[in-house]
Write an enzyme that holds these catalytic residues in place. Structure first.
Site, PDB file in Angstrom:
ATOM      1  N   ASP A 312       0.860  -1.174   0.000  1.00 58.84           N
ATOM      2  CA  ASP A 312       0.000   0.000   0.000  1.00 58.84           C
ATOM      3  C   ASP A 312       0.910   1.243   0.000  1.00 58.84           C
ATOM      4  O   ASP A 312       2.140   1.154   0.133  1.00 58.84           O
ATOM      5  CB  ASP A 312      -0.956  -0.036   1.202  1.00 58.84           C
ATOM      6  CG  ASP A 312      -2.206   0.790   0.955  1.00 58.84           C
ATOM      7  OD1 ASP A 312      -3.259   0.495   1.530  1.00 58.84           O
ATOM      8  OD2 ASP A 312      -2.126   1.744   0.145  1.00 58.84           O
ATOM      9  N   GLU A 508     -10.608   6.762   4.331  1.00 64.47           N
ATOM     10  CA  GLU A 508      -9.692   6.058   5.228  1.00 64.47           C
ATOM     11  C   GLU A 508      -9.848   6.520   6.679  1.00 64.47           C
ATOM     12  O   GLU A 508     -10.960   6.717   7.156  1.00 64.47           O
ATOM     13  CB  GLU A 508      -8.257   6.206   4.715  1.00 64.47           C
ATOM     14  CG  GLU A 508      -8.090   5.678   3.280  1.00 64.47           C
ATOM     15  CD  GLU A 508      -6.657   5.651   2.812  1.00 64.47           C
ATOM     16  OE1 GLU A 508      -6.358   6.197   1.752  1.00 64.47           O
ATOM     17  OE2 GLU A 508      -5.822   5.050   3.528  1.00 64.47           O
TER      18      GLU A 508
HETATM   19  C1  GLC Z   1      -4.309   4.342  -0.009  1.00 64.61           C
HETATM   20  C2  GLC Z   1      -5.228   3.167   0.239  1.00 64.61           C
HETATM   21  C3  GLC Z   1      -5.287   2.201  -0.905  1.00 64.61           C
HETATM   22  C4  GLC Z   1      -5.065   2.924  -2.224  1.00 64.61           C
HETATM   23  C5  GLC Z   1      -3.658   3.494  -2.220  1.00 64.61           C
HETATM   24  C6  GLC Z   1      -3.355   4.289  -3.490  1.00 64.61           C
HETATM   25  O1  GLC Z   1      -3.645   4.712   1.160  1.00 64.61           O
HETATM   26  O2  GLC Z   1      -5.033   2.420   1.433  1.00 64.61           O
HETATM   27  O3  GLC Z   1      -6.569   1.582  -0.849  1.00 64.61           O
HETATM   28  O4  GLC Z   1      -5.216   2.016  -3.301  1.00 64.61           O
HETATM   29  O5  GLC Z   1      -3.411   4.308  -1.092  1.00 64.61           O
HETATM   30  O6  GLC Z   1      -4.127   5.434  -3.545  1.00 64.61           O
END
Ligand code: GLC
Length: 624
Positions: A312, A508
């Protein structure tokens, strides 16, 4: 910790037998996942030509707006780029600007020594949702209430087409989270608290994104995320100060981990998902990004996943204060590509040191690059033909009436009627006067929610679409007067009032909440409107069940629309009876905060509205 999986010769014999059983009559593997290793002969030829630096470049995903120059793409042989939730093209946010940005980056990749094309990823999580003009579909919590796998698959397929119009061919979707505690700010990204429902709908999404196979010009690479148990973390176990439950610790035994959280991944892998994103969260105190038994033992060996694991966003940084040690832990555990945003040079540099000093075996590097290249071959990128570029022929379809009609249908099917007394719904289209109240009635950004144009979403006319108020005005008879006020003023004299309340957009951990009660100001609005004595319909725009309190008593009808996206007409269709409410709750609806977490498989279960609840107009008696 005891190894999760122990594999003797019998296990491998069984796996081989299962693999042969999965092959068709001509001996061809019948599952997409088996076909990924079919490219290994071509991968091997390329791998043998690559320098260590080029291999490490392929394992690196940078964020395009963090690059110093596009030349770095070829200089470093970068394997991938992403646009995070807030990274728009420099020249502005339009389909054409996205297409030019993508093509320019891809051209830079072809200028590298081996000319290995980029994998280019975005969070197209409810439509091509970074791009102004793209259709924004209901977030997954609403789609979960449709129980309609074919619809979810079609939405993913249409999203893929709108993506390919801009060239972008990789989405970090679907989310496979089985969200177990609604206080989590990512609940709306989850289809359900029920693993079977998540597995069914997420696999449908994978099939839709990758329809026709990864090499199809209208297919995109899907990502099952976030492996594993991102939705199972315990409230209060998050570490960074901003978070309450997001990225926390799933303190559960292996049986619950497998039964609740692993089940959807079995089906997504079987559906041929080409990439999987590791979760920021932990399992019983160990960060998933450093969890070899889960990332390699379970995902790659036990489930036979042949695609690649991406980290991530900057998640590797959380593994250890020393970046080199953090990288060692992630790559050794089974992360194949680092989503390292601006740290791309540092990532390559420390990984090179780790290989040179023998801390990371070159076999691990080759395994990671093999997995990445398998997908690039499977997608036809290595053929460097028209599929490599943005597809102008598809640009006309972005935001088309046909695509919007599909989204409108999804909105209709996602709505859940929680109460309908005194026959408040459906409303008559020929009312003399109807008043709409509440800021959510006329705010496109609010009805789209997070992950829309910007990471956290926004307010007002953030893209093209139809607000609930605009949809109502378009649907009623010419003789009907529709008035609106955000605060309920001016409602006097109206034959009926629709109050649209709920949550403002978030993403988030920003959405982590200790209290899910309806905002006092909104409760006060409902109290004021209820005193008028005419029918009062409450519409909830929300990413999760809320504690309704007296709102439920005060309203004649309560319709939850979740985060419906750009096509507000779907809400008006159900308000006025052009479509009956058919949605069934995909999450349990708690009476109070004291009940949370509350899930349908709890031994003691007494929600306000149970998992699967949803009224038709006729059933208009609310449960107390
Ligand atoms: C974020 C998320 C993830 C996403 C990534 C790219 O922090 O946790 O779901 O795909 O970053 O944006």
């Amino acid at each position: 910790m005891q190894p999760l999986v122990r594999r003797g010769w019998l296990f491998h014999l069984l796996v081989a037998a299962l693999f042969l059983a999965s092959c068709g009559s001509d001996g061809e593997p019948t599952e997409e996942r088996a076909r990924l290793s079919r490219f290994d002969a071509q991968v091997k030829v390329l791998l043998e030509r690559m320098t260590l630096g080029e291999k490490l470049g392929q394992m690196t995903q940078a964020e395009i707006d963090k690059l110093v120059s596009l030349e770095e793409i070829s200089e470093l042989s970068l394997g991938s780029l992403l646009n995070g939730g807030d990274a728009d093209p420099k020249e502005g946010n339009s389909v054409e600007a996205w297409a030019r940005m993508y093509d320019e980056a891809q051209r830079a990749a072809l200028a590298s020594r081996l000319g290995i094309p980029l994998l280019y990823g975005v969070d197209a999580v409810h439509g091509h949702s970074n791009v102004v003009g793209a259709v924004i579909f209901p977030h997954n919590i609403g789609l979960g209430c449709t129980r309609n796998a074919a619809l979810v698959e079609e939405i993913a397929h249409v999203t893929a087409k709108e993506m390919r119009a801009t060239g972008v061919h990789w989405t970090f979707a679907p989310v496979l989270a089985v969200a177990r505690d609604e206080r989590w700010g990512r609940t709306y990204e989850s289809f359900s608290e029920n693993p079977q429902l998540v597995a069914e709908l997420a696999s449908a999404a994978v099939r839709g994104f990758q329809r026709g196979g990864l090499a199809h010009p209208e297919a995109v690479l899907a990502t099952a995320k976030h492996f594993l148990a991102d939705g199972g973390t315990q409230f209060g176990t998050s570490t960074p100060p901003l978070m309450l439950i997001d990225q926390g610790d799933a303190r559960i035994d292996e049986g619950e981990l497998r039964a609740i959280h692993l089940l959807p991944y079995r089906q997504a892998v079987a559906a041929g998902v080409g990439s999987i994103m590791a979760s920021y969260s932990s399992w019983n105190g160990t960060k998933i990004h450093a969890h070899h038994d889960l990332l390699t033992g379970v995902l790659k060996n036990e489930l036979g996943f042949e695609g690649f694991v991406i980290s991530d966003y900057l998640a590797i940084d959380q593994l250890h204060p020393d970046y080199k040690e953090a990288v060692r832990r992630a790559i050794t555990a089974g992360v194949d590509m680092g989503m390292v945003a601006h740290r791309y040079r540092e990532f390559i540099s420390v990984l090179q040191e780790l290989v040179w000093e023998g801390s990371v075996p070159v076999q691990r590097i080759d395994d990671a690059v093999r997995r990445i290249l398998r997908v690039k071959f499977a997608m036809g990128l290595m053929d460097r033909d028209a599929r490599l570029w943005s597809n102008a022929a598809l640009q006309r379809a972005v935001g088309s009436p046909e695509h919007r009609a599909l989204a409108r249908r999804a909105v209709r099917e996602s709505l859940v009627l929680l109460k309908n007394e005194n026959r408040a719904l459906p409303l008559r289209k020929d009312l003399r006067r109807l008043h709409l109240a509440g800021v959510h009635a006329d705010n496109l950004g609010y009805q789209c929610g997070g992950w829309t144009i910007a990471w956290r979403g926004g307010s007002g006319r953030i893209t093209e679409g139809t607000t609930i108020l605009e949809a109502v005005r378009a649907l009623v008879s010419p003789a009907t007067t529709v008035t609106y006020s955000f605060d309920g003023s001016g409602a006097d004299g109206a034959d009926a009032v629709v109050a649209v309340i709920g949550e403002r957009p978030y993403a988030e951990y920003i959405g982590d909440r200790a209290d899910l009660s309806v905002e006092p100001r909104q409760v006060e609005l409902i109290r004021t409107l209820a005193r008028r004595g005419t029918p009062l319909v409450v519409v909830l725009v929300t990413g999760r069940p809320l504690i309704l309190g007296e709102v439920l008593e005060l309203a004649d009808a309560v319709l939850v629309v979740w985060l419906p996206g750009t096509e507000g007409q779907g809400v008006a269709d159900v308000l006025f009876g052009d479509a009956a409410p058919v949605g069934k709750l995909s999450f349990s609806w708690p009476r109070s905060m004291a009940q949370i977490p509350i899930n349908v498989d709890d031994p003691v279960y007494d929600p306000l509205f149970p998992f699967g609840f949803g009224l038709s107009y006729e059933e208009g008696v609310a449960r107390r």
